[in-house]
Motif scaffolding. Sequence first.
Motif, PDB file in Angstrom:
ATOM      1  N   LEU A  45       6.238   4.784 -17.830  1.00  0.00           N
ATOM      2  CA  LEU A  45       5.213   4.365 -16.887  1.00  0.00           C
ATOM      3  C   LEU A  45       4.406   3.234 -17.511  1.00  0.00           C
ATOM      4  CD1 LEU A  45       3.873   7.866 -15.790  1.00  0.00           C
ATOM      5  CD2 LEU A  45       5.168   6.289 -14.342  1.00  0.00           C
ATOM      6  N   ASN A  46       3.757   2.459 -16.674  1.00  0.00           N
ATOM      7  CA  ASN A  46       2.797   1.485 -17.154  1.00  0.00           C
ATOM      8  C   ASN A  46       1.603   1.462 -16.203  1.00  0.00           C
ATOM      9  OD1 ASN A  46       3.402  -0.308 -14.921  1.00  0.00           O
ATOM     10  ND2 ASN A  46       5.236  -0.944 -16.051  1.00  0.00           N
ATOM     11  N   ALA A  47       0.569   0.717 -16.572  1.00  0.00           N
ATOM     12  CA  ALA A  47      -0.656   0.697 -15.772  1.00  0.00           C
ATOM     13  C   ALA A  47      -0.390   0.280 -14.331  1.00  0.00           C
ATOM     14  CB  ALA A  47      -1.672  -0.241 -16.416  1.00  0.00           C
ATOM     15  N   GLN A  48       0.539  -0.640 -14.136  1.00  0.00           N
ATOM     16  CA  GLN A  48       0.813  -1.128 -12.792  1.00  0.00           C
ATOM     17  C   GLN A  48       1.399  -0.035 -11.907  1.00  0.00           C
ATOM     18  OE1 GLN A  48      -0.202  -4.271 -11.924  1.00  0.00           O
ATOM     19  NE2 GLN A  48       0.148  -3.486  -9.851  1.00  0.00           N
ATOM     20  N   ASP A  49       2.137   0.910 -12.488  1.00  0.00           N
ATOM     21  CA  ASP A  49       2.664   2.026 -11.702  1.00  0.00           C
ATOM     22  C   ASP A  49       1.529   2.833 -11.086  1.00  0.00           C
ATOM     23  OD1 ASP A  49       5.389   1.534 -12.246  1.00  0.00           O
ATOM     24  OD2 ASP A  49       5.201   2.526 -14.190  1.00  0.00           O
ATOM     25  N   PHE A  50       0.494   3.102 -11.874  1.00  0.00           N
ATOM     26  CA  PHE A  50      -0.656   3.850 -11.367  1.00  0.00           C
ATOM     27  C   PHE A  50      -1.437   3.029 -10.345  1.00  0.00           C
ATOM     28  CE2 PHE A  50       0.170   5.906 -15.442  1.00  0.00           C
ATOM     29  CZ  PHE A  50       0.082   7.259 -15.099  1.00  0.00           C
ATOM     30  N   ILE A  51      -1.605   1.749 -10.640  1.00  0.00           N
ATOM     31  CA  ILE A  51      -2.344   0.874  -9.721  1.00  0.00           C
ATOM     32  C   ILE A  51      -1.639   0.792  -8.376  1.00  0.00           C
ATOM     33  CG2 ILE A  51      -3.015  -1.526  -9.305  1.00  0.00           C
ATOM     34  CD1 ILE A  51      -3.482  -1.714 -12.375  1.00  0.00           C
ATOM     35  N   ASP A  52      -0.321   0.591  -8.394  1.00  0.00           N
ATOM     36  CA  ASP A  52       0.438   0.508  -7.138  1.00  0.00           C
ATOM     37  C   ASP A  52       0.314   1.808  -6.345  1.00  0.00           C
ATOM     38  OD1 ASP A  52       1.254  -2.037  -7.786  1.00  0.00           O
ATOM     39  OD2 ASP A  52       3.221  -1.423  -8.547  1.00  0.00           O
ATOM     40  N   ALA A  53       0.354   2.938  -7.044  1.00  0.00           N
ATOM     41  CA  ALA A  53       0.252   4.227  -6.362  1.00  0.00           C
ATOM     42  C   ALA A  53      -1.111   4.393  -5.707  1.00  0.00           C
ATOM     43  CB  ALA A  53       0.506   5.360  -7.350  1.00  0.00           C
ATOM     44  N   ILE A  54      -2.162   3.944  -6.371  1.00  0.00           N
ATOM     45  CA  ILE A  54      -3.512   4.053  -5.816  1.00  0.00           C
ATOM     46  C   ILE A  54      -3.670   3.167  -4.587  1.00  0.00           C
ATOM     47  CG2 ILE A  54      -5.939   3.505  -6.265  1.00  0.00           C
ATOM     48  CD1 ILE A  54      -5.421   4.366  -9.190  1.00  0.00           C
ATOM     49  N   VAL A  55      -3.245   1.921  -4.716  1.00  0.00           N
ATOM     50  CA  VAL A  55      -3.445   0.956  -3.633  1.00  0.00           C
ATOM     51  C   VAL A  55      -2.607   1.296  -2.405  1.00  0.00           C
ATOM     52  CG1 VAL A  55      -3.143  -1.471  -2.990  1.00  0.00           C
ATOM     53  CG2 VAL A  55      -4.120  -0.885  -5.218  1.00  0.00           C
ATOM     54  N   ASN A  56      -1.411   1.825  -2.601  1.00  0.00           N
ATOM     55  CA  ASN A  56      -0.495   2.073  -1.479  1.00  0.00           C
ATOM     56  C   ASN A  56      -0.542   3.504  -0.945  1.00  0.00           C
ATOM     57  OD1 ASN A  56       0.594  -0.591  -1.594  1.00  0.00           O
ATOM     58  ND2 ASN A  56       1.842   0.015  -3.346  1.00  0.00           N
ATOM     59  N   ASP A  57      -1.300   4.380  -1.580  1.00  0.00           N
ATOM     60  CA  ASP A  57      -1.316   5.790  -1.189  1.00  0.00           C
ATOM     61  C   ASP A  57      -1.907   5.994   0.214  1.00  0.00           C
ATOM     62  OD1 ASP A  57      -1.289   8.788  -1.858  1.00  0.00           O
ATOM     63  OD2 ASP A  57      -3.382   8.420  -1.314  1.00  0.00           O
ATOM     64  N   THR A  58      -1.283   6.883   0.976  1.00  0.00           N
ATOM     65  CA  THR A  58      -1.818   7.295   2.279  1.00  0.00           C
ATOM     66  C   THR A  58      -2.016   8.809   2.349  1.00  0.00           C
ATOM     67  OG1 THR A  58       0.423   7.473   3.214  1.00  0.00           O
ATOM     68  CG2 THR A  58      -0.732   5.359   3.487  1.00  0.00           C
ATOM     69  N   SER A  59      -1.450   9.549   1.408  1.00  0.00           N
ATOM     70  CA  SER A  59      -1.489  11.005   1.475  1.00  0.00           C
ATOM     71  C   SER A  59      -2.887  11.556   1.231  1.00  0.00           C
ATOM     72  CB  SER A  59      -0.514  11.612   0.456  1.00  0.00           C
ATOM     73  OG  SER A  59      -0.863  11.242  -0.864  1.00  0.00           O
ATOM     74  N   PHE A  60      -3.704  10.824   0.484  1.00  0.00           N
ATOM     75  CA  PHE A  60      -5.049  11.317   0.179  1.00  0.00           C
ATOM     76  C   PHE A  60      -5.882  11.441   1.465  1.00  0.00           C
ATOM     77  CE2 PHE A  60      -9.237  11.145  -1.971  1.00  0.00           C
ATOM     78  CZ  PHE A  60      -9.007  12.109  -2.933  1.00  0.00           C
ATOM     79  N   TYR A  61      -5.854  10.410   2.277  1.00  0.00           N
ATOM     80  CA  TYR A  61      -6.570  10.468   3.547  1.00  0.00           C
ATOM     81  C   TYR A  61      -5.887  11.421   4.521  1.00  0.00           C
ATOM     82  CZ  TYR A  61      -8.515   9.044   8.033  1.00  0.00           C
ATOM     83  OH  TYR A  61      -9.112   9.047   9.262  1.00  0.00           O
ATOM     84  N   LYS A  62      -4.565  11.458   4.491  1.00  0.00           N
ATOM     85  CA  LYS A  62      -3.824  12.331   5.399  1.00  0.00           C
ATOM     86  C   LYS A  62      -4.157  13.801   5.170  1.00  0.00           C
ATOM     87  CE  LYS A  62       0.856  13.384   7.056  1.00  0.00           C
ATOM     88  NZ  LYS A  62       2.310  13.170   6.837  1.00  0.00           N
ATOM     89  N   ALA A  63      -4.554  14.148   3.942  1.00  0.00           N
ATOM     90  CA  ALA A  63      -4.918  15.533   3.648  1.00  0.00           C
ATOM     91  C   ALA A  63      -6.045  16.016   4.554  1.00  0.00           C
ATOM     92  CB  ALA A  63      -5.331  15.664   2.183  1.00  0.00           C
ATOM     93  N   PHE A  64      -6.967  15.124   4.894  1.00  0.00           N
ATOM     94  CA  PHE A  64      -8.060  15.502   5.790  1.00  0.00           C
ATOM     95  C   PHE A  64      -7.566  15.661   7.222  1.00  0.00           C
ATOM     96  CE2 PHE A  64     -10.208  14.033   2.084  1.00  0.00           C
ATOM     97  CZ  PHE A  64     -11.380  14.758   2.032  1.00  0.00           C
TER      98      PHE A  64
END
Length: 310
Positions: free
Chosen positions: A47-66
Amino acid sequence: MGKIISTSFCLILFTFGLKAQQIQRYNPDTIRTIVIDSAVNIVSHRLNAQDFIDAIVNDTSFYKAFQNMKKYAFTAENRIYTYNKKNRVNGRIYRKIRHENVNGKHQVTYLAKQDTGAVYKKNGKYQLYTVEMFDYIFMNAYNSGFIQSDGTSAANKGKNAGYKAKLKALIFTPGRKISGIPFISGKTEIFGKDMRQFYLYEFARGKYLDTIPVYRFKVIRKPSTSDGDTMIKEMTTIFDMNTFQILGRYIDMKFSNMFFDFNVQMDIELNRFEGELLPTKITYQGNWDIPFHKEERASFLIVHKDYKKE
């Protein structure tokens, strides 16, 4: 008109504060739910920092949980404390609510409901706009029970709706530039080329809720950075080590200039129920203070439990 719009959005955005007070305020911090094993050599984990950054920026599941809450019966236990200028508690709101779907319709049963202190205005509305904002941002699936309405919150319409949508984007999709926020739009894009220079990245691994192996990716403002250069001072994200889904987020935001002064910390935690992510805890503390408006100070503790799919 521009000044009015700027003031309105600042009023909406910066609703929580952190100062000394007579009782212990809730301390939002996802890290406290995690036992950290060790710092991570992310190279060995491929893994590298960009993997985490991409996951944060592109994530939709966090909001979908609500949004997933609509399919479940659950119990919400909600506490709000408000504070006066001397940081003494001057208002308390407590709700324990059972949410269910009965014959295809949402049904709310109040198991407990208590308000004390300076909670309401003379017209019967709540003293703090903070309460309405909570309902709009986090309770789209179900009305929280704080707003006195027929289920259609005033926060969903009116001249400020666009600004509230920007605030929601800031919380659920952090790291992107959010145009239209006065004086600080560019400061929200913490992974952009202009803002990366102000931050350090830290990695660790551990156990979330004692059982779930996770990565912790922390974005922290460099100690050498001036306060005015950044708005987000820290953002910590918790990733499921196996699925790379986001299970928790902590944000610390502070900014001060001649137009406004705010200081807010918030934490959102999720967990799986029958394989689906759902919110379990939300904590906040903070303040906002802008010219010509009453300063607001509040702390929240929101707990969801006893989920049952319907």
